[in-house]
Design a protein around this motif. Structure first.
Motif, PDB file in Angstrom:
ATOM      1  N   UNK A   1       0.827  -1.203   0.000  1.00  0.00           N
ATOM      2  CA  UNK A   1       0.000   0.000   0.000  1.00  0.00           C
ATOM      3  C   UNK A   1       0.862   1.255   0.000  1.00  0.00           C
ATOM      4  N   UNK A   2       1.894   1.287   0.842  1.00  0.00           N
ATOM      5  CA  UNK A   2       2.763   2.466   0.926  1.00  0.00           C
ATOM      6  C   UNK A   2       3.485   2.719  -0.394  1.00  0.00           C
ATOM      7  N   UNK A   3       3.931   1.652  -1.049  1.00  0.00           N
ATOM      8  CA  UNK A   3       4.596   1.807  -2.345  1.00  0.00           C
ATOM      9  C   UNK A   3       3.632   2.369  -3.378  1.00  0.00           C
ATOM     10  N   UNK A   4       2.445   1.827  -3.435  1.00  0.00           N
ATOM     11  CA  UNK A   4       1.463   2.296  -4.414  1.00  0.00           C
ATOM     12  C   UNK A   4       1.066   3.745  -4.165  1.00  0.00           C
ATOM     13  N   UNK A   5       0.991   4.146  -2.909  1.00  0.00           N
ATOM     14  CA  UNK A   5       0.654   5.532  -2.599  1.00  0.00           C
ATOM     15  C   UNK A   5       1.712   6.492  -3.129  1.00  0.00           C
ATOM     16  N   UNK A   6       2.936   6.019  -3.276  1.00  0.00           N
ATOM     17  CA  UNK A   6       3.997   6.859  -3.821  1.00  0.00           C
ATOM     18  C   UNK A   6       4.090   6.818  -5.331  1.00  0.00           C
ATOM     19  N   UNK A   7       3.487   5.814  -5.969  1.00  0.00           N
ATOM     20  CA  UNK A   7       3.622   5.621  -7.411  1.00  0.00           C
ATOM     21  C   UNK A   7       2.386   5.991  -8.216  1.00  0.00           C
ATOM     22  N   UNK A   8       1.212   5.674  -7.687  1.00  0.00           N
ATOM     23  CA  UNK A   8       0.017   5.737  -8.518  1.00  0.00           C
ATOM     24  C   UNK A   8      -0.496   7.160  -8.710  1.00  0.00           C
ATOM     25  N   UNK A   9      -0.887   7.514  -9.938  1.00  0.00           N
ATOM     26  CA  UNK A   9      -1.637   8.752 -10.149  1.00  0.00           C
ATOM     27  C   UNK A   9      -2.976   8.664  -9.415  1.00  0.00           C
ATOM     28  N   UNK A  10      -3.600   9.816  -9.199  1.00  0.00           N
ATOM     29  CA  UNK A  10      -4.852   9.843  -8.444  1.00  0.00           C
ATOM     30  C   UNK A  10      -5.914   8.962  -9.093  1.00  0.00           C
ATOM     31  N   UNK A  11      -5.997   9.030 -10.416  1.00  0.00           N
ATOM     32  CA  UNK A  11      -6.932   8.193 -11.159  1.00  0.00           C
ATOM     33  C   UNK A  11      -6.135   7.150 -11.926  1.00  0.00           C
ATOM     34  N   UNK A  12      -6.153   5.925 -11.431  1.00  0.00           N
ATOM     35  CA  UNK A  12      -5.346   4.861 -12.005  1.00  0.00           C
ATOM     36  C   UNK A  12      -6.192   3.631 -12.272  1.00  0.00           C
ATOM     37  N   UNK A  13      -5.650   2.767 -13.104  1.00  0.00           N
ATOM     38  CA  UNK A  13      -6.218   1.443 -13.330  1.00  0.00           C
ATOM     39  C   UNK A  13      -5.257   0.414 -12.763  1.00  0.00           C
ATOM     40  N   UNK A  14      -5.750  -0.446 -11.882  1.00  0.00           N
ATOM     41  CA  UNK A  14      -4.906  -1.419 -11.192  1.00  0.00           C
ATOM     42  C   UNK A  14      -5.433  -2.822 -11.465  1.00  0.00           C
ATOM     43  N   UNK A  15      -4.520  -3.720 -11.775  1.00  0.00           N
ATOM     44  CA  UNK A  15      -4.864  -5.123 -11.989  1.00  0.00           C
ATOM     45  C   UNK A  15      -4.337  -5.950 -10.826  1.00  0.00           C
ATOM     46  N   UNK A  16      -5.203  -6.734 -10.217  1.00  0.00           N
ATOM     47  CA  UNK A  16      -4.814  -7.666  -9.161  1.00  0.00           C
ATOM     48  C   UNK A  16      -4.947  -9.080  -9.716  1.00  0.00           C
ATOM     49  N   UNK A  17      -3.823  -9.774  -9.829  1.00  0.00           N
ATOM     50  CA  UNK A  17      -3.827 -11.162 -10.294  1.00  0.00           C
ATOM     51  C   UNK A  17      -4.056 -12.057  -9.087  1.00  0.00           C
ATOM     52  N   UNK A  18      -5.143 -12.798  -9.102  1.00  0.00           N
ATOM     53  CA  UNK A  18      -5.460 -13.652  -7.962  1.00  0.00           C
ATOM     54  C   UNK A  18      -6.172 -12.863  -6.879  1.00  0.00           C
TER      55      UNK A  18
END
Length: 223
Positions: free
Chosen positions: A33-50
């Motif tokens: 979560x902390x890594x994604x908070x530093x990387x993701x734009x406010x409006x993003x598309x995220x894929x969760x495998x599994x």
């Protein structure tokens, strides 16, 4: 014998069991979560495998209220469990639930992040490259890939340390013995060097480890 994730009994007991089985399970998710908070734009598309039972989908829906998510799962009971768990935070239908492999989504692409948490070690060695290439092809050019998985034991001492730690977390000795047998028979674990080499072969760049808890290790890679 491998866990049957099509079994409703296995699915219903998963969340409680996984926290005893995986040292630092929630800490690993906090780091993701902390890594994604530093990387993701406010409006993003995220894929969760599994999708599993939806734990990571739930906290990501809450942390990123303007993002959209696609989750894939090979088990119908698991996917339904995830759908039910995430429902309180998915009132605006931000999640696309897919029963099937992520490799079917490679032409769609366009994901800012792809997550594979406790999944890749189930993939047979002969299929790992295709699995990782599929994840890479789902990403935008600026996207990131995060994986957290079981790795090969360095030695018997590490295996015994894992056994003791899981017993500290509440597993019975009979369960930890079964766990070690399963790790030998049912998983396809790599070394750190093999993982980094395979990520590079799959087309990823700037690969590095972001966490390790005994034989469980997380990696981050860019496209």
């Amino acid at each position: 014998m491998a866990k049957d994730f099509s079994s409703q009994q296995v699915v219903d007991g998963y969340d409680q069991h996984i926290r005893k089985l995986i040292p630092g399970y929630e800490l690993a998710h906090q780091q993701i979560l902390a890594i994604l908070q530093g990387y993701l734009p406010e409006k993003s598309n995220v894929l969760i495998i599994g999708a599993g039972t939806g734990y990571e989908l739930g906290y990501l829906l809450q942390a990123f209220p303007k993002c959209r998510f696609t989750v894939t799962e090979l088990s119908q009971p698991m996917l339904e469990k995830a759908r039910h768990y995430a429902a309180p935070w998915n009132a605006d239908q931000r999640v696309n639930f897919v029963l099937g492999p992520h490799t079917a989504l490679t032409e769609q692409g366009g994901f800012d992040a792809v997550l594979s948490v406790l999944v890749t070690h189930f993939v047979p060695f002969c299929e790992k490259l295709g699995f990782l290439q599929g994840a890479q092809q789902c990403l935008k050019s600026s996207g990131i890939f995060l994986t957290f998985d079981l790795m090969q034991f360095h030695d018997q001492q590490e295996a015994m340390a894992l056994k003791r730690l899981c017993e500290m977390n509440g597993l019975a000795e009979k369960q930890t013995q079964a766990m070690l047998h399963r790790m030998n028979d049912d998983f396809y674990a790599l070394t750190e060097l093999d993982t980094l080499a395979l990520l590079q072969e799959a087309g990823f760049k700037q690969m590095s480890s972001f966490t390790q808890i005994l034989c469980y290790q997380g990696f981050i890679a860019g496209k």
